[in-house]
Motif scaffolding. Structure first.
Motif, mmCIF file in Angstrom:
data_model
loop_
_atom_site.group_PDB
_atom_site.id
_atom_site.type_symbol
_atom_site.label_atom_id
_atom_site.label_comp_id
_atom_site.label_asym_id
_atom_site.label_seq_id
_atom_site.Cartn_x
_atom_site.Cartn_y
_atom_site.Cartn_z
ATOM 1 N N HIS A 22 41.536 0.992 71.890
ATOM 2 C CA HIS A 22 40.593 0.123 71.172
ATOM 3 C C HIS A 22 40.910 -0.072 69.700
ATOM 4 C CE1 HIS A 22 37.390 0.333 74.441
ATOM 5 N NE2 HIS A 22 38.344 1.143 74.853
ATOM 6 N N ASP A 57 38.068 -6.474 69.972
ATOM 7 C CA ASP A 57 38.198 -5.327 69.064
ATOM 8 C C ASP A 57 39.234 -5.572 67.966
ATOM 9 O OD1 ASP A 57 36.248 -3.883 70.313
ATOM 10 O OD2 ASP A 57 37.571 -2.371 71.190
ATOM 11 N N HIS A 68 37.793 -7.713 75.890
ATOM 12 C CA HIS A 68 37.317 -6.601 75.064
ATOM 13 C C HIS A 68 38.336 -6.224 73.986
ATOM 14 C CE1 HIS A 68 34.768 -3.040 74.316
ATOM 15 N NE2 HIS A 68 35.909 -2.585 73.821
HETATM 16 ZN ZN LIG Z 1 36.120 -1.207 72.103
#
Ligand SMILES: [Zn+2]
Length: 294
Positions: A76, A149, A145
């Motif tokens: 992430h 991020d 996602h």
């Molecule tokens: Zn994330």
């Protein structure tokens, strides 16, 4: 009783831990993923729009599985300033070359985000090719996602929670608190035509560098908003605290304004980028027809 108290304090510690890898809050992830579907060109848009709600919901899954999958967290972020000075040309852009230079442990510790974006672009291409609707949903949601991020400046730096500049909790203030309060009123200027991406990995690094450049202005805006409103960051360390107080609201209004509306602008850029990545995977797969309802 003692046991319960111990557990309660452990839970509190967990809740207070810096949110290094949160990404946009769930709300923001859902919003940008949902809107990305709406700007896809036809016929891709028509094939995905029936599952827009499921896809938006699924885009929060990578944050949820971090609780049980200890390796997920590294997907992430990339603390790119670990690798020297902007534009960090000492860091080889391909994963294999980066590992060769720094070792797999170091490369993982400082984050895998750009490589995950290119990996999931390829995986989505395969899913489109096979017409596997489960896999299309999975890969499209995860790709959304990670691309989302990458647009959060705090996901690109060692100072990911403002902890190196005495601004602890900055991560959540920027990427969750502002969108949760204001994103319902955010207006996006979205393009009617989006181009595919010629080099997904190179583009992922471009997004990361662009995000990184905004870090200074976020740090300044956060400090300035604190000075202007008298808001105490430390009083707002846990999400449930002071959620609706006037001072709290005033701080986030000023913080958002001081960043020049940056959360909205990054969410807008993320929306376009997500659509472009999906389109790229679909074009690379040969623009197949598929049915998500199968
Ligand atoms: Zn994330």
């Amino acid at each position: 009783v003692k046991h319960t108290r111990l557990h309660a304090s452990l839970l509190l510690i967990v809740l207070l831990l810096p949110a290094h890898v949160w990404g946009w809050g769930f709300h923001a992830h859902r919003q940008i993923t949902g809107r990305a579907v709406s700007i896809l060109p036809e016929p891709l848009r028509a094939m995905m729009i029936s599952h827009v709600d499921a896809l938006a919901e699924r885009s929060t899954e990578p944050d949820r599985i971090r609780r049980t999958d200890s390796l997920e967290q590294y997907n992430h972020f990339i603390d790119i300033d670990y690798y020297g000075e902007y534009p960090f040309s000492g860091l080889p852009r391909t994963y294999d070359a980066a590992v060769e230079k720094y070792g797999a442990d170091t490369v993982r510790r400082y984050g895998l985000l750009p490589w995950k974006i290119s990996e999931f672009t390829d995986r989505l291409t395969d899913a489109f090719r096979k017409g596997d609707h489960n896999d299309i949903m999975h890969c499209a949601a995860y790709l959304a996602h990670y691309v989302g991020d990458a647009h959060v400046p705090l996901h690109t730096t060692l100072n990911y929670d403002g902890q190196r500049t005495n601004q602890h909790g900055l991560h959540r203030r920027f990427e969750s608190e502002i969108p949760e309060r204001f994103s319902a009123q955010f207006e996006y200027d979205l393009p009617s035509v989006i181009p595919a991406i010629s080099d997904p990995l190179d583009q992922a690094f471009r997004i990361v560098l662009e995000s990184f450049v905004f870090m200074d202005s976020i740090l300044i805006a956060d400090t300035r908003a604190k000075e202007l409103t008298g808001f105490d960051w430390m009083s707002n360390r846990s999400p449930s605290e002071q959620k609706s107080t006037k001072l709290n609201m005033e701080f986030y209004k000023v913080f958002n304004a001081q960043t020049g509306d940056l959360p909205r602008r990054r969410m807008e850029a993320a929306t376009v980028a997500i659509a472009r990545y999906w389109l790229t995977a679909w074009e690379n797969a040969g623009q197949p027809e598929f049915n998500l309802s199968q």
